[in-house]
Design an enzyme around this catalytic site. Structure first.
Site, PDB file in Angstrom:
ATOM      1  N   HIS A 187       0.856  -1.190   0.000  1.00  8.37           N
ATOM      2  CA  HIS A 187       0.000   0.000   0.000  1.00  8.37           C
ATOM      3  C   HIS A 187       0.887   1.233   0.000  1.00  8.37           C
ATOM      4  O   HIS A 187       1.868   1.297   0.743  1.00  8.37           O
ATOM      5  CB  HIS A 187      -0.925   0.010   1.221  1.00  8.37           C
ATOM      6  CG  HIS A 187      -1.843   1.197   1.229  1.00  8.37           C
ATOM      7  ND1 HIS A 187      -2.934   1.279   0.414  1.00  8.37           N
ATOM      8  CD2 HIS A 187      -1.791   2.360   1.917  1.00  8.37           C
ATOM      9  CE1 HIS A 187      -3.533   2.450   0.610  1.00  8.37           C
ATOM     10  NE2 HIS A 187      -2.856   3.129   1.516  1.00  8.37           N
ATOM     11  N   GLY A 196      -7.009   3.753   1.629  1.00  3.26           N
ATOM     12  CA  GLY A 196      -7.877   3.875   0.469  1.00  3.26           C
ATOM     13  C   GLY A 196      -7.215   4.509  -0.729  1.00  3.26           C
ATOM     14  O   GLY A 196      -6.004   4.431  -0.900  1.00  3.26           O
ATOM     15  N   LEU A 222     -10.240  -3.395   3.807  1.00  7.88           N
ATOM     16  CA  LEU A 222      -9.300  -2.684   2.951  1.00  7.88           C
ATOM     17  C   LEU A 222      -8.153  -2.087   3.758  1.00  7.88           C
ATOM     18  O   LEU A 222      -8.377  -1.318   4.688  1.00  7.88           O
ATOM     19  CB  LEU A 222     -10.056  -1.558   2.237  1.00  7.88           C
ATOM     20  CG  LEU A 222      -9.206  -0.628   1.367  1.00  7.88           C
ATOM     21  CD1 LEU A 222      -8.588  -1.374   0.216  1.00  7.88           C
ATOM     22  CD2 LEU A 222     -10.059   0.524   0.877  1.00  7.88           C
ATOM     23  N   ASP A 223      -6.924  -2.418   3.390  1.00 12.84           N
ATOM     24  CA  ASP A 223      -5.727  -1.831   4.004  1.00 12.84           C
ATOM     25  C   ASP A 223      -5.668  -2.033   5.516  1.00 12.84           C
ATOM     26  O   ASP A 223      -5.054  -1.261   6.235  1.00 12.84           O
ATOM     27  CB  ASP A 223      -5.634  -0.328   3.687  1.00 12.84           C
ATOM     28  CG  ASP A 223      -5.647  -0.077   2.192  1.00 12.84           C
ATOM     29  OD1 ASP A 223      -5.229  -0.964   1.437  1.00 12.84           O
ATOM     30  OD2 ASP A 223      -6.071   1.004   1.780  1.00 12.84           O
ATOM     31  N   GLU A 224      -6.309  -3.087   5.999  1.00 15.75           N
ATOM     32  CA  GLU A 224      -6.385  -3.291   7.445  1.00 15.75           C
ATOM     33  C   GLU A 224      -5.657  -4.552   7.902  1.00 15.75           C
ATOM     34  O   GLU A 224      -5.676  -4.871   9.070  1.00 15.75           O
ATOM     35  CB  GLU A 224      -7.859  -3.392   7.882  1.00 15.75           C
ATOM     36  CG  GLU A 224      -8.632  -2.106   7.779  1.00 15.75           C
ATOM     37  CD  GLU A 224      -8.401  -1.172   8.953  1.00 15.75           C
ATOM     38  OE1 GLU A 224      -8.128  -1.653  10.051  1.00 15.75           O
ATOM     39  OE2 GLU A 224      -8.490   0.052   8.745  1.00 15.75           O
TER      40      GLU A 224
END
Lengths: 279, 279, 279, 279
Positions: A187, A196, A222-224
């Site tokens: 990311h 995001g 998402l992205d977690e």
């Protein structure tokens, strides 16, 4: 060399290291390097042990270890076989290229079995390296169909990990569930900042003085997912969002490579939403 | 040495550098170092010019510069006078101590005129350095009263900046409005990650591999003001939230000192919610 | 908490970890954290083990460990007593101040018993912290006399380490021999670059883009002892030698503090001209 | 866009910036970004100015600038033409690959016209990128003959820079003299530490805690030319010399790429044995 790599995670209890090392010694295995960690909050024990010696029967060694550990322990004797990975990409070249160069010169620690792109733009480059490139467009189809096509390609290979090397589509929980703790994403921000879309645009608008990149396992959110590796670099007022993105490429590829190295050398344990990384 | 420091910000237009440098040359000022920046989105021009030479009449130089610049230009001839600051603290010593040591050895670039603490714990330490320490408790009174007491202490000094050196109370918009772009805070995370309370606890729970610190001007929105300086360090799974806080102290004091150095040397312009820092 | 810290170094051989951990288990000691390293070139084994549990008799535990280790093993059960250090300084304040602040707030991990300066300039500052400061001039006397005076002051204290916190005199082999692996120096360059005097001047003249600092144990050869910790920062063409020295202060004090933390937590083994640091 | 890049270096004197910017204004050139530096020791002035506007006649602009500058000024109006480079390599792939990937995706800022290797091992890789690879062995011939063969290949191209991308032969002063300030080398240490052969072996034996890489222009003295860029990373006792070399690759390629970016964007002035880099 007849090295053996042993990974164990279990409930913490008294005497674990003694019990484990005694079993290894009984098998004439000599410990070359041993790392352990106790998560005191979760009361969990993790260890990674490199041994030298010859083990005739992996199953019986594993059984003996389990007999000397708390219930529900997880013992993994890492097989010698080379690992295999697939890459998912969109348009950006830098992470893909970095991985392919390492694979070409046998410094990646894995074989790249295939590349799937939702754009065709990187196909020509991928083919320089004689890796099959599959163009799977996301256009004019449902997400389920798009993901089924990807899964269908992936199913042709025995894969240890799937690497999202700047793959700019969000994968569904159903897809991710098929590859639990097996999908690694890069990311383009220092998570949890700028979750995001368009993190460099967000970073520019906030006027930050550092930007970052994060490699993590992919989970439903998402992205977690559990973070494996992160890195930052300094920026200043002279960079616009696009120039930040250019500067960010350097750490994106560095962080992803670092995370892959750690994962492929079996140095990373996932525990809840965190990782233990024995560097 | 008869150096003069000139700061200008105005609407961007053609020929600004020529116009400015011509005026300076007409006053026999020689440019030693010049930095400029054009914010192309906002169409704004910023410059910081160090000159050598003697200026009899600052007002007439300023007027002449204004006459050669677009309307509403901001021209600032930095006076020679030493700058004065006040420190607001709570319980943590590390930022306070770092600033007091620098001030003692004349490397801070400002005089510390007073220290206000909402706890008494740092009083004894502050007094080693012969700086007046005022204990203003926040307990058993309204925020307005608490802030009025602080403002009352501050009003006794001619202050250039107010530094929140780990001051753990949130100041009201009314208070902040009295000191626009004059309050500098150190936040113990790499903003915009982990806004608000307990950032190290948040960082620990998220399992990040880097932690950071951010020095910024204070505006109405908590932790949302223009960022001056940021720094990060690597952490790993062995650190709990408290150990992260200990590790974070090192960068908190380093970032705050760096930001103060830049501000006190008049290297920082505020533009909207961002800063231009001429390092 | 009844924690025990065990440090062992010995010739490497098969089964060391098993033997050691078995002895600890027999004493009902539970391993909290264990680090080990095998120097394959020198065939040496090093371990640092934190245990919890109660040991009635340290001598008998030590004897039992020695009985289960190769000949000439070095076993050290770290005593609970607080460590004591002395500081030697010349004129520069930054390392001294950083250490005194940490000591004041009990975050250093040691007591500062005395400060010896070959100039008087830091005396006033030291006395703010109520630490005895001894002015021992190097002028108008032989090096032997100078060092005898220092040794005489030091002999009044039970000292674990002597820290050269920017002490700008070179100590003789005779002096150093009295404190083997007990003297820690901060050198203002990234050794082995710029050994000796005026490293910032050397760095400026060479036109380097990074400068550094090195904390090391002191041996007979100037700036040649085992390195404990190093750090670098970026510089550029705008800094002259004096400005590099100012910038360098920040990493000098950071590196020395880091090295002291590691040494005082018994994380550093010296092996020949190198260190093993279990971070 | 009709941008013009102007580079000037000359003896320092009063009014230089005014004189230069007045001439540019008279040609209706608007300054977008300007950087300047005065070397006070050498009494030299350097500036890099990006302008927008249309210049019909470069020669007359240059002449006019020279007329307004001290004698012996060096004025350079950077031509629009793309830059061309050649690469010299031996066996290691990482710097070569990094440069070729950037060139392929047009982010290098130069065309790679040819690659010369004194081993054949990288030929197959280079040819993936359709760049001519010339194998010029150094074996069974004099250094003069070896260098003449290289010069002969290079003479077929209009080259701006020659990049030694891990080229492990030392070039003679005669060869270097033909390409003054045009040869860029990556050295695998933080110079001036570990000059010469096997820096990672030297670093391992010294027990350093940081290793580095240095990109520099090549002059007659081995590893002594003007430094463009440097970077370091932390290492520890667990890495042997070979593992340090592997870790070092990451910064070698990063530093070389950074230096190339700066050189190819005409941000680097050479002044004596130093560089001025306008980042």
């Amino acid at each position: 060399m007849n090295n053996l790599l042993v990974l164990i995670q279990c409930k913490d209890s008294v005497g674990l290291v003694t019990n484990i090392t005694r079993v290894l010694a009984q098998h004439q295995l000599n410990i070359i390097a041993m790392r352990e960690f106790v998560d005191e909050v979760e009361q969990k024990f993790f260890t990674r042990i490199e041994c030298s010696g010859i083990v005739e029967n992996h199953s019986s060694l594993k059984l003996e270890l389990l007999n000397n550990l708390p219930a529900a322990a997880d013992v993994y004797l890492v097989p010698k076989a080379e690992k295999n990975i697939a890459l998912l990409v969109t348009k950006e070249f830098h992470c893909l290229a970095d991985i392919l160069v390492r694979a070409t010169f046998k410094t990646l620690g894995a074989n790249v079995k295939c590349i799937i792109g939702n754009h065709e733009i990187l196909k020509e480059f991928a083919e320089k390296f004689d890796i099959p490139f599959f163009f799977v467009s996301h256009e004019d189809k449902s997400k389920a169909d798009f993901e089924n096509e990807i899964a269908s390609v992936l199913s042709n290979y025995q894969l240890d990990y799937i690497v999202l090397a700047k793959f700019m589509r969000i994968l569904s929980p159903d897809f991710i569930a098929q590859y639990s703790n097996k999908i690694i994403n890069i990311h383009h921000s220092f998570l949890p900042a700028f979750i995001g879309a368009n993190p460099y645009k967000q970073a520019f608008e906030r006027g930050v003085k550092i930007i970052g990149a994060t490699a993590h396992f992919v989970t439903n959110n998402l992205d977690e997912g559990p973070i494996i590796s992160q890195q930052t670099i300094h920026v200043n007022h002279t960079l616009d969002a696009k120039q930040m993105a250019v500067a960010g490429r350097e750490i994106e590829k560095a962080v992803l490579s670092k995370a892959l190295e750690q994962v492929l050398e079996d140095r990373v344990f996932v525990s809840g939403n965190k990782t233990i990384v024995f560097e």
